[in-house]
Design a protein around this motif. Structure first.
Motif, PDB file in Angstrom:
ATOM      1  N   ALA A 195       0.768  -1.200   0.059  1.00  0.00           N
ATOM      2  CA  ALA A 195       0.085  -0.064   0.086  1.00  0.00           C
ATOM      3  C   ALA A 195       0.845   1.300   0.121  1.00  0.00           C
ATOM      4  O   ALA A 195       0.541   2.268  -0.468  1.00  0.00           O
ATOM      5  N   SER A 196       1.991   1.190   0.522  1.00  0.00           N
ATOM      6  CA  SER A 196       2.904   2.448   0.786  1.00  0.00           C
ATOM      7  C   SER A 196       3.449   2.780  -0.687  1.00  0.00           C
ATOM      8  O   SER A 196       3.764   3.991  -1.155  1.00  0.00           O
ATOM      9  N   ASP A 197       3.423   1.834  -1.505  1.00  0.00           N
ATOM     10  CA  ASP A 197       3.822   2.044  -2.878  1.00  0.00           C
ATOM     11  C   ASP A 197       3.055   2.574  -3.910  1.00  0.00           C
ATOM     12  O   ASP A 197       3.331   3.110  -4.831  1.00  0.00           O
ATOM     13  N   VAL A 198       1.769   2.449  -3.627  1.00  0.00           N
ATOM     14  CA  VAL A 198       0.654   2.944  -4.569  1.00  0.00           C
ATOM     15  C   VAL A 198      -0.334   3.924  -3.906  1.00  0.00           C
ATOM     16  O   VAL A 198      -1.010   4.602  -4.666  1.00  0.00           O
ATOM     17  N   ASN A 230      -1.694  10.084   2.995  1.00  0.00           N
ATOM     18  CA  ASN A 230      -2.834  10.491   3.894  1.00  0.00           C
ATOM     19  C   ASN A 230      -3.659   9.521   3.914  1.00  0.00           C
ATOM     20  O   ASN A 230      -4.407   8.973   4.763  1.00  0.00           O
ATOM     21  N   LEU A 231      -3.971   8.766   2.624  1.00  0.00           N
ATOM     22  CA  LEU A 231      -4.840   7.509   2.564  1.00  0.00           C
ATOM     23  C   LEU A 231      -4.230   6.512   3.249  1.00  0.00           C
ATOM     24  O   LEU A 231      -4.948   5.656   4.049  1.00  0.00           O
ATOM     25  N   LEU A 232      -3.016   6.248   3.085  1.00  0.00           N
ATOM     26  CA  LEU A 232      -2.417   5.162   3.891  1.00  0.00           C
ATOM     27  C   LEU A 232      -2.679   5.377   5.650  1.00  0.00           C
ATOM     28  O   LEU A 232      -3.150   4.509   6.144  1.00  0.00           O
ATOM     29  N   CYS A 233      -2.433   6.609   6.101  1.00  0.00           N
ATOM     30  CA  CYS A 233      -2.631   6.771   7.235  1.00  0.00           C
ATOM     31  C   CYS A 233      -4.017   6.609   7.754  1.00  0.00           C
ATOM     32  O   CYS A 233      -4.160   5.910   9.122  1.00  0.00           O
TER      33      CYS A 233
END
Length: 90
Positions: free
Chosen positions: A7-10, A14-17
């Motif tokens: 997920a951190s690659d794509v 802010n969405l990842l957090c």
């Protein structure tokens, strides 16, 4: 298991957090949007193969080829042949 994408690659940070508030360190499946998925066998062509095979079986059955002969010819059980030839939806 299939390959996964980090997920951190794509995803934007802010969405990842935001997602991390709900799940962390686990694999998360995100389905395709409704209507974008193809039905079983459409990509591989196997659905079309089975439809053509079943049409051939029905045609031969109408030409008086017996269930036994069809089962032997198509390497299917008698029950499978009966389901194909007596299916009213086809």
């Amino acid at each position: 298991m299939k390959n996964y994408v980090s997920a951190s690659d794509v995803l934007p940070e802010n969405l990842l957090c935001e997602i991390q508030k709900y799940i962390q360190g686990k694999t998360l499946y995100i389905p395709a949007p409704k209507g974008s998925r193809k039905k079983w066998g459409h990509v591989s062509g196997h659905r079309e193969f089975l439809m053509n095979r079943n049409a051939e079986i029905r045609k031969l059955f109408q030409q008086r080829i017996t269930v036994d002969e069809l089962a032997s010819s198509f390497c299917l059980s008698h029950e499978s042949i009966k389901k194909i030839v007596y299916n009213t939806k086809a």
